[in-house]
Design a protein around this motif. Structure first.
Motif, PDB file in Angstrom:
ATOM      1  N   THR A  71     -37.720 -38.481 -35.591  1.00  0.00           N
ATOM      2  CA  THR A  71     -37.543 -37.230 -36.567  1.00  0.00           C
ATOM      3  C   THR A  71     -36.928 -37.512 -37.781  1.00  0.00           C
ATOM      4  N   VAL A  72     -37.426 -36.894 -38.968  1.00  0.00           N
ATOM      5  CA  VAL A  72     -36.918 -37.248 -40.286  1.00  0.00           C
ATOM      6  C   VAL A  72     -35.938 -35.984 -40.743  1.00  0.00           C
ATOM      7  N   ILE A  73     -34.901 -35.974 -40.833  1.00  0.00           N
ATOM      8  CA  ILE A  73     -34.084 -34.640 -41.174  1.00  0.00           C
ATOM      9  C   ILE A  73     -33.739 -34.676 -42.771  1.00  0.00           C
ATOM     10  N   LEU A  74     -34.098 -33.455 -43.245  1.00  0.00           N
ATOM     11  CA  LEU A  74     -33.977 -33.210 -44.622  1.00  0.00           C
ATOM     12  C   LEU A  74     -32.799 -32.528 -44.745  1.00  0.00           C
ATOM     13  N   ASN A  75     -31.797 -32.996 -45.364  1.00  0.00           N
ATOM     14  CA  ASN A  75     -30.361 -32.425 -45.192  1.00  0.00           C
ATOM     15  C   ASN A  75     -30.080 -31.518 -46.523  1.00  0.00           C
ATOM     16  N   GLY A  76     -30.377 -30.073 -46.133  1.00  0.00           N
ATOM     17  CA  GLY A  76     -30.243 -29.168 -47.395  1.00  0.00           C
ATOM     18  C   GLY A  76     -28.874 -28.619 -47.109  1.00  0.00           C
ATOM     19  N   ILE A  77     -28.043 -28.824 -46.243  1.00  0.00           N
ATOM     20  CA  ILE A  77     -26.942 -28.315 -45.808  1.00  0.00           C
ATOM     21  C   ILE A  77     -25.734 -27.673 -46.929  1.00  0.00           C
ATOM     22  N   GLU A  78     -25.374 -28.799 -47.685  1.00  0.00           N
ATOM     23  CA  GLU A  78     -24.593 -28.497 -48.813  1.00  0.00           C
ATOM     24  C   GLU A  78     -23.303 -27.289 -48.203  1.00  0.00           C
ATOM     25  N   CYS A  79     -22.424 -28.229 -47.509  1.00  0.00           N
ATOM     26  CA  CYS A  79     -21.409 -27.316 -46.919  1.00  0.00           C
ATOM     27  C   CYS A  79     -20.165 -27.375 -47.646  1.00  0.00           C
ATOM     28  N   GLU A  80     -20.157 -28.262 -48.702  1.00  0.00           N
ATOM     29  CA  GLU A  80     -18.742 -28.376 -49.541  1.00  0.00           C
ATOM     30  C   GLU A  80     -18.952 -26.792 -50.376  1.00  0.00           C
ATOM     31  N   PRO A  81     -17.556 -26.487 -50.457  1.00  0.00           N
ATOM     32  CA  PRO A  81     -17.551 -25.135 -51.317  1.00  0.00           C
ATOM     33  C   PRO A  81     -17.843 -25.530 -52.722  1.00  0.00           C
ATOM     34  N   TYR A  82     -18.112 -24.499 -53.451  1.00  0.00           N
ATOM     35  CA  TYR A  82     -18.492 -24.498 -54.972  1.00  0.00           C
ATOM     36  C   TYR A  82     -19.969 -25.068 -55.251  1.00  0.00           C
ATOM     37  N   LEU A  83     -20.303 -26.134 -54.622  1.00  0.00           N
ATOM     38  CA  LEU A  83     -21.319 -27.104 -54.656  1.00  0.00           C
ATOM     39  C   LEU A  83     -22.634 -26.008 -54.516  1.00  0.00           C
TER      40      LEU A  83
ATOM     41  N   GLY B  19     -20.348 -47.064 -35.252  1.00  0.00           N
ATOM     42  CA  GLY B  19     -20.729 -48.433 -35.649  1.00  0.00           C
ATOM     43  C   GLY B  19     -22.389 -48.533 -35.923  1.00  0.00           C
ATOM     44  N   LYS B  20     -23.252 -47.428 -35.252  1.00  0.00           N
ATOM     45  CA  LYS B  20     -24.737 -47.568 -35.517  1.00  0.00           C
ATOM     46  C   LYS B  20     -25.059 -46.735 -36.594  1.00  0.00           C
ATOM     47  N   LEU B  21     -26.308 -46.975 -36.844  1.00  0.00           N
ATOM     48  CA  LEU B  21     -27.001 -45.983 -37.720  1.00  0.00           C
ATOM     49  C   LEU B  21     -27.779 -45.100 -37.255  1.00  0.00           C
ATOM     50  N   PRO B  22     -27.960 -43.957 -37.806  1.00  0.00           N
ATOM     51  CA  PRO B  22     -29.119 -42.957 -37.063  1.00  0.00           C
ATOM     52  C   PRO B  22     -30.454 -43.256 -36.662  1.00  0.00           C
ATOM     53  N   MET B  23     -30.922 -44.389 -37.547  1.00  0.00           N
ATOM     54  CA  MET B  23     -32.148 -45.005 -37.285  1.00  0.00           C
ATOM     55  C   MET B  23     -32.095 -45.563 -35.875  1.00  0.00           C
ATOM     56  N   HIS B  24     -30.762 -45.872 -35.126  1.00  0.00           N
ATOM     57  CA  HIS B  24     -30.747 -46.599 -33.796  1.00  0.00           C
ATOM     58  C   HIS B  24     -31.172 -45.653 -32.881  1.00  0.00           C
ATOM     59  N   ILE B  25     -30.992 -44.259 -33.258  1.00  0.00           N
ATOM     60  CA  ILE B  25     -31.317 -43.202 -32.267  1.00  0.00           C
ATOM     61  C   ILE B  25     -32.675 -42.384 -32.623  1.00  0.00           C
ATOM     62  N   GLY B  26     -33.375 -43.074 -33.430  1.00  0.00           N
ATOM     63  CA  GLY B  26     -34.833 -42.582 -33.824  1.00  0.00           C
ATOM     64  C   GLY B  26     -34.729 -41.424 -34.873  1.00  0.00           C
ATOM     65  N   VAL B  27     -33.588 -41.389 -35.724  1.00  0.00           N
ATOM     66  CA  VAL B  27     -33.445 -40.528 -36.552  1.00  0.00           C
ATOM     67  C   VAL B  27     -33.311 -40.851 -37.917  1.00  0.00           C
ATOM     68  N   ILE B  28     -33.855 -40.308 -39.095  1.00  0.00           N
ATOM     69  CA  ILE B  28     -33.308 -40.664 -40.300  1.00  0.00           C
ATOM     70  C   ILE B  28     -32.908 -39.266 -40.960  1.00  0.00           C
ATOM     71  N   CYS B  29     -32.062 -39.457 -42.104  1.00  0.00           N
ATOM     72  CA  CYS B  29     -31.612 -38.239 -42.650  1.00  0.00           C
ATOM     73  C   CYS B  29     -31.510 -38.543 -44.131  1.00  0.00           C
ATOM     74  N   GLN B  30     -32.155 -37.474 -44.911  1.00  0.00           N
ATOM     75  CA  GLN B  30     -31.862 -37.751 -46.337  1.00  0.00           C
ATOM     76  C   GLN B  30     -31.733 -36.466 -46.897  1.00  0.00           C
ATOM     77  N   ASN B  31     -31.036 -36.586 -48.026  1.00  0.00           N
ATOM     78  CA  ASN B  31     -30.542 -35.466 -48.931  1.00  0.00           C
ATOM     79  C   ASN B  31     -31.759 -34.973 -49.698  1.00  0.00           C
ATOM     80  N   VAL B  32     -31.961 -33.530 -49.820  1.00  0.00           N
ATOM     81  CA  VAL B  32     -32.924 -32.839 -50.751  1.00  0.00           C
ATOM     82  C   VAL B  32     -32.929 -33.416 -52.025  1.00  0.00           C
ATOM     83  N   GLY B  33     -31.932 -33.824 -52.562  1.00  0.00           N
ATOM     84  CA  GLY B  33     -31.943 -34.439 -53.899  1.00  0.00           C
ATOM     85  C   GLY B  33     -32.590 -35.620 -54.013  1.00  0.00           C
ATOM     86  N   THR B  34     -32.177 -36.436 -53.055  1.00  0.00           N
ATOM     87  CA  THR B  34     -32.633 -37.920 -53.137  1.00  0.00           C
ATOM     88  C   THR B  34     -34.109 -37.786 -52.646  1.00  0.00           C
TER      89      THR B  34
END
Lengths: 193, 525, 198, 365
Positions: free
Chosen positions: B172-184, B271-286
């Motif tokens: 699964t590729v996850i696109l992170n458009g959460i932006e949970c920080e206030p203001y941003l 200590g592991k990365l998301p890819m170790h459980i078959g997931v990668i996560c990228q921010n929408v801006g990236t």
């Protein structure tokens, strides 16, 4: 069976050697600054107390009474306890030098720990059987271990508290032990043995 | 017990996965409705030599050199690193230390570029419009060359994640458009305005990692963004495996591991990365930046920055060239006087407080806030004793016990702090946010982490020194023995020999005979 | 008379026999639980900074560790280790922490002014961790990453070309200080700023 | 430019200690109101004197330690005073109340370094000290105004003032009443006394004229604040709703008592009282919702809180059923307070991302 459970409960909680009989206060205060040390000390005391109470019962029954040497009771018991302490000291020094270092003087001092001698002598006075005296010794040791470890947990927390200078260290430890003793009074009458 | 109930409920399908803890801060999304504006080019751009997590870059240009937009001006040193590019055309005027957004207030070597106004682009990288037929490793190299790093704020070099590894196939590729920080609101606006470009980027990522399913995660306070993404998704070809998922708003949902758990119900092991459980996560801006790098051949030279805060007259989302001084952005939005203003780099929950606004926009600048003294003061009032209310453990998304951890850090009991998993703290700030005693818990954790790192460095150095010292002692002993042996031989044969030999031995062996000297050079760094 | 004599004999005999048994058991235990050397030395040595600087009055870290383990030295003699090392050793040894005698200075690095160096190799021989390289009649150089800042090389240099410099602080190695409960808060900061202006 | 380090976050939710303590005091209002209804001026005098003396002691302690006096007003000392008052019998004379407050603040709290550092619940430790020091006074229960024919009028200020300032004996000396006439046994005490005589529980309760409704509403003898289960439950639910406490401790605590009582009551109804009796009797609800949940002296983690609650429950029921004291709730909470540091250590939640291998493996298939 119930009887054994009650003896155990009585020795652990109701007649706790430290908090209701006030025996063994010295190692109780001395080795309770850290939980790890307290656990080490607990095992040492459990070992000595259980074996000492059974061994002293055996000696009492099969040596002192037949030879009518009851007046040598204290000397014999101390001899037993001292040998056991020597043994456990060597064992700890071998297996855990850090614990050995942490227990320091309190390890050999188990020899003169009144709780250990107290258990041995009370056993004889109460005319316990072999099994009950072992149980009583074990129970007393568990009770000692229980309050020692609880107390060590409390002291670790107190150590990082901004305690007023006048109460730092032993004063507050004694107050806390007093409070624990008050709380343990709640157990009074729980077991009528 | 509650965890058990939750798992049970989940198994029965009664409840969606959701990370534990979290808070609902006031979101203050003041700039949610303002379209992205371009701010143009500042006369001088300041480009620090490290804008990512990893090792710093070293300059490739010298003072006086002409540079083009997108030209590589600093090369990466080491694997975990990406290069820096000029963000407009102009002349290098100086290379010296300049303040960056770092709590220490220490500077960083930076390249100063005087813009010539022409904004000529370096077109040496060709657009790869037909990327579907390009080998993923080529695209990966492109991502590295273009200086891509996670624009969500963590700035982890992007190319490292974009890899196909047979041991860890990406499901699964996850696109992170959460932006949970206030203001941003920078990601929010980007999704509303550039949904199609973001999807292209996502398709490239899926091609690169060889995955066919993806999730676009958006919180429910950004309904318009979710709609825009859904609309773009419906019209896009070949994106059947991708779905938009709207999650209930909760901080810190945007944190990578928490988000993965919310979406898939799987925990990334410590200590592991998301890819170790078959997931990668990228921010929408990236993702958008990756699309530009691949399809337009454009290195990372600009980003969207939310300029906001309760003390700012006109909050906005701005497209800004990297290196633009933050002060000029505030000036553009109507704030000139910084007395009684606290400037934050990033969001209020995880951002750094800046000592002054003379700091350039870098890859990690998702936003910058001007907070009033009052707003800041309410967050930093005098610390009271901990009453152990446990609110901090309730909200901790990593299920730590923050108040005990803080006690251990405060009293320098670092062994215990580590035992209580200090290093699993993601510094999200939820604990400090809810603390009724106003204890700066995150500050204590940072102190603890710093001290532990320091201790480890010192210990490694001491160990290396010990080995060197023992090596030396051994060598000296051997030499001594050799000398004694020779002397006894001399005495036997009565033929004196010049004793110069051992001297030279010492010198050459100084480096040869010490395994530690050469074996562990990186231990100290 | 005889009765009390036999009683005494019984008492002495049984006590003696019992003590003998206990003694034999303990003697066997002594063999079983025999330990080689003192494991505490290594434990203490692991806590020391290994600068081998000799500021503790012992020729190196290991000798000092041996002295501490044997209770022949106090725990507070390691200058570069500072308070942290002292506390660690005190905790390990189960003794009361002691005040440090000397404050540790900031971490230092030796630096050879190469144009003044005559290549005498004296500093190379003095360096306890082989952090100086060079050959006779050649410039010597300090490997910055290996130097422990012990200053042992300064004394032997005949032309005095070795400087001790403060180790530069790297931004990557910067660590957060403790929040100061009295000062870290914004209100205090403002008040102080105002006081400063006035 | 300043050198002061401020770490993120730069936002705060706005909770404060003062507010949290105030919420608890609000939650105790119904119980306090019922106590005044039942025990008239006696309850009022007791509450006021305990709270005031607690505040005064706190101020003196802080002054002696050179700490900022502003924390007197954080409501924690006032709350301790209120707690203590609610656990005292109505006929407690003023000096015992004051002494108790001093114990609570000095020995219970300030010697440990003040707010947040005490090991034991201050109010309960003071209560136990008083119980052990003055066993008679602490187990003499004045007949509440709800009794069929109260011998003395507790709404009469002068009578109450006599009892409060001069002691019960002074009142008895001037009036023709005996102590037995104005006091009665608490249900727990009655059952315990009868049990030692071999009277079955049901008969003992019948002789006592016990009714569950009265017990639920609080129309029975006991400490002034512990009698009314209803008022305490209202307060407890208020605390739960305001998120001042979590459900873990009260539910685990009460649940354990009910469970044990139910099992043993089924097995031997003559010997063991019913779960409902245990629920409404004595200080169980007060302890479960207010004392055991005192954040400072209870565990931090949910799992730890459940263990703590279960421990309290087992001890309370055991002491009530087998022990020498009729009421075990206070002792139970104090005993479990001792274990809090260890509970905190051994019942930590599973940290996110640790020990997940099996879980992930299971889900992958």
């Amino acid at each position: 069976m119930t009887e054994f459970a009650l003896i155990l409960l009585s020795a652990v909680l109701v007649n706790n050697y430290v908090l209701t009989k006030f025996l063994g206060i010295c190692p109780f205060l001395g080795t309770s600054s850290k939980v790890e040390t307290a656990i080490g000390m607990s095992f040492a005391v459990m070992f000595v107390m259980t074996l000492a109470s059974t061994a002293s019962w055996l000696v009492q029954q099969y040596v002192l009474i037949p030879l009518e040497l009851q007046y040598l009771q204290t000397i014999f018991f101390i001899l037993i306890i001292a040998s056991l302490v020597q043994l456990i000291e060597m064992m700890i020094h071998k297996t855990s030098p850090v614990l050995y270092q942490a227990l320091g003087i309190f390890l050999p001092l188990i020899t003169t720990n009144c709780a250990v001698l107290g258990v041995a002598i009370l056993n004889v006075q109460q005319e316990q059987t072999f099994l009950t005296s072992a149980l009583y010794g074990g129970g007393a040791a568990i009770g000692f271990a229980l309050v020692l470890i609880l107390f060590a947990g409390i002291r670790e927390r107190i150590d990082v508290s901004p305690v007023p200078a006048a109460f730092k260290g032993s004063p507050l430890a004694l107050i806390t032990a007093g409070m624990m003793s008050l709380a343990f009074m709640g157990f009074s009458g729980l077991v009528k043995v | 017990m509650p965890a058990m109930l939750r798992t049970l409920a989940r198994k029965m399908g009664l409840m969606a996965h959701s990370f534990s803890g979290g808070i609902h801060p006031d979101m203050h999304k003041l700039s949610a409705a303002s379209a992205i504006e371009d701010v143009g080019i500042s006369p001088v751009l300041i480009l620090p030599m490290k804008q990512h997590i990893g090792s710093p870059c070293s300059p490739l240009v010298s003072v006086g050199d002409k540079v083009l937009r997108g030209q590589k001006i600093a090369k990466s040193e080491g694997y975990l690193s990406v290069p820096v590019h000029a963000s407009t055309s102009g002349r290098v005027v100086k290379i010296e230390e300049h303040a960056i957004a770092h709590p220490s207030g220490m500077g960083m070597p930076s390249i100063f570029i005087e813009a010539d106004g022409d904004d000529l682009a370096d077109e040496s990288l060709e657009p790869l419009t037909d990327w579907r037929n390009v080998d993923p490793t080529v695209l990966r190299e492109r991502a590295r060359m273009c200086g891509l790093a996670g624009l969500g704020g963590a700035v982890f070099p992007t190319f490292i994640k974009l890899v196909q590894d047979k041991r860890f196939p990406i499901e699964t590729v996850i696109l992170n458009g959460i932006e949970c920080e206030p203001y941003l609101t920078n990601d929010h606006r980007l999704m509303v305005e550039k949904a199609s470009d973001i999807l292209d980027g996502m398709a490239i990522i899926m091609h690169m990692v060889g995955s066919s399913s993806g999730i676009i995660a958006i919180e429910d306070n950004k309904a318009d963004a979710a709609e825009a993404m859904q609309e773009a998704l419906d019209t896009k070809e070949g994106m059947d495996g991708v779905q938009v998922k709207v999650l209930p708003t909760r901080y810190p949902q945007g944190s990578e591991k928490q988000l993965i758990y919310s979406l898939t119900g799987r925990e990334v092991p410590a200590g592991k990365l998301p890819m170790h459980i078959g997931v990668i996560c990228q921010n929408v801006g990236t993702t958008k930046a990756l699309r530009d790098a691949v399809m337009l051949g454009r290195p990372l030279t600009e980003r969207i920055v939310t300029v906001s805060g309760d003390a700012l007259p006109n909050p906005a989302n701005l497209r800004v060239r990297l290196g633009t001084p933050i002060r000029s952005l505030f000036a553009r939005q109507g704030l000139e006087d910084f007395s009684n203003i606290q400037v934050i780099h990033g969001g209020p929950m995880m951002g750094e407080r800046l000592r002054h606004p003379d700091i350039p926009v870098v890859k990690s600048t998702s936003g910058t806030l001007a907070l009033s003294q009052n707003a800041m003061q309410s967050a930093h009032t005098v610390e009271s004793p901990c009453i152990r209310c446990g609110h901090c453990s309730e909200v901790c998304p990593a299920s730590l016990v923050p108040n005990l951890l803080a006690d251990f850090c405060r009293s320098d009991q670092f062994d215990k702090a580590e035992d209580y998993k200090l290093f699993d703290c993601i510094e999200c700030g939820s604990c400090s946010y809810v603390c009724p005693s106003n204890i700066p818990l995150v500050h204590y954790f940072r102190y603890g982490k710093g001290q532990i790192a320091l201790g480890r460095r010192e210990q490694a150095f001491a160990e290396a020194s010990r080995q060197r010292s023992e090596g030396r002692d051994e060598r000296l002993a051997q030499e001594e023995a050799a000398k004694a042996a020779r002397r006894s031989k001399v005495r036997k044969t009565h033929a004196p020999k010049p004793a110069a030999e051992p001297e030279t031995n010492t010198l050459t062996s100084a480096t040869d005979n010490t395994p530690a000297a050469t074996a562990k050079p990186e231990e100290k760094s | 008379m005889t009765e009390s004599m036999t009683g005494l004999l019984y008492a002495l005999g049984s006590l003696g026999a019992f003590a003998l048994c206990a003694g034999i058991v303990l003697a066997i235990a002594q063999k079983v639980f025999h330990i080689e050397g003192d494991p505490m030395i290594d434990n203490i040595d692991a806590l020391l900074p290994q600068t081998q600087c000799g500021q503790c009055g012992y020729p190196g870290c290991k000798p000092y560790a041996t002295a501490v383990a044997g209770a022949q030295a106090d725990v507070n003699h390691c200058v570069p280790g500072g308070e942290r090392t002292m506390l660690q050793i005190a905790a390990l040894m189960g003794v009361e922490p002691k005040e440090l005698e000397e404050e540790a200075s900031a971490p230092m690095l030796a630096f050879v002014r190469e144009d003044e160096c005559i290549g005498c190799t004296l500093c190379i021989k003095a360096c306890p961790v082989d952090a100086i390289i060079g050959a006779p009649k050649q410039y010597h150089t300090v490997i910055g990453d290996h130097c422990t800042g012990c200053t042992l090389c300064v004394e032997p240099c005949p032309v005095d070309c070795i400087d001790m410099l403060v180790k530069p602080e790297l931004i990557e190695h910067w660590a957060w200080p403790l929040p100061d409960t009295k000062r870290s808060q914004l209100g205090h900061e403002r008040r102080e700023q105002h006081a400063g202006h006035a | 430019m300043s050198l002061i380090m401020l770490s993120s976050p730069h936002a705060h939710g706005g909770d404060s200690i003062r507010m949290m303590m105030f919420t608890v005091m609000l939650a105790l209002l119904p119980a306090a109101a019922v106590s005044i209804y039942l025990f008239g001026w006696l309850a009022f005098l007791l509450i006021v004197s305990c709270m005031l003396s607690a505040l005064a002691t706190e101020a003196v302690c802080l002054k002696m330690m050179n700490r900022p006096l502003s924390t007197v007003l954080d409501n924690s000392a006032a709350l301790t005073g209120l707690f203590l008052a609610l656990t005292l019998p109505a006929a407690t004379p003023w000096w015992m109340a004051v002494l108790g407050s001093v114990f609570a603040i000095v020995l219970g709290k300030q010697v440990y370094g003040g707010l947040g550092h005490n090991i034991f619940n201050p109010a309960l430790s003071a209560r136990v000290i008083l119980l052990i020091s003055f066993p008679l006074s602490m187990t003499t229960w004045i007949m509440p105004m709800s009794a069929m024919a109260p011998a003395i009028d507790l709404y009469d200020f002068s009578i109450c003032a006599t009892i409060f300032f001069a002691g019960t004996d002074a009142l008895l000396a001037t009036s023709q009443l005996s102590l037995d006439a104005i006091s009665m046994a608490s249900p727990l005490g009655h059952v315990k006394t009868e049990a030692t005589l071999g009277v079955p529980v049901a008969e003992a309760l019948k002789a006592y004229d016990y009714s569950y409704l009265d017990a639920f509403l609080g129309f029975e003898a006991g400490s002034i604040g512990e009698t009314s289960a209803l008022a305490l439950l209202i307060g407890g639910i208020f605390l739960l709703a305001r998120h001042s406490i979590t459900w873990h401790i009260p539910f685990a605590y009460i649940g354990t008592v009910l469970l044990l009582a139910a099992i043993f009551n089924q097995a031997a109804p003559d010997q063991f009282a019913s779960p409902m009796f245990h629920l409404f009797a004595g200080g169980l609800i007060l302890c479960a919702f207010f004392m055991a949940t005192d954040p400072v002296s209870s565990p931090v983690t949910p799992m730890g809180q459940i263990v703590f609650g279960i421990g309290c429950g087992v001890l309370t029921w055991s002491i009530r059923s087998f022990g020498g004291y009729p009421e075990g709730a206070m002792f139970a909470v104090l005993l479990m307070n001792c274990a809090v540091p260890l509970i905190d250590h051994y019942f930590r939640p599973r940290v996110f991302g640790h020990h997940v291998d099996e879980q992930n493996a299971g889900k992958k298939q």
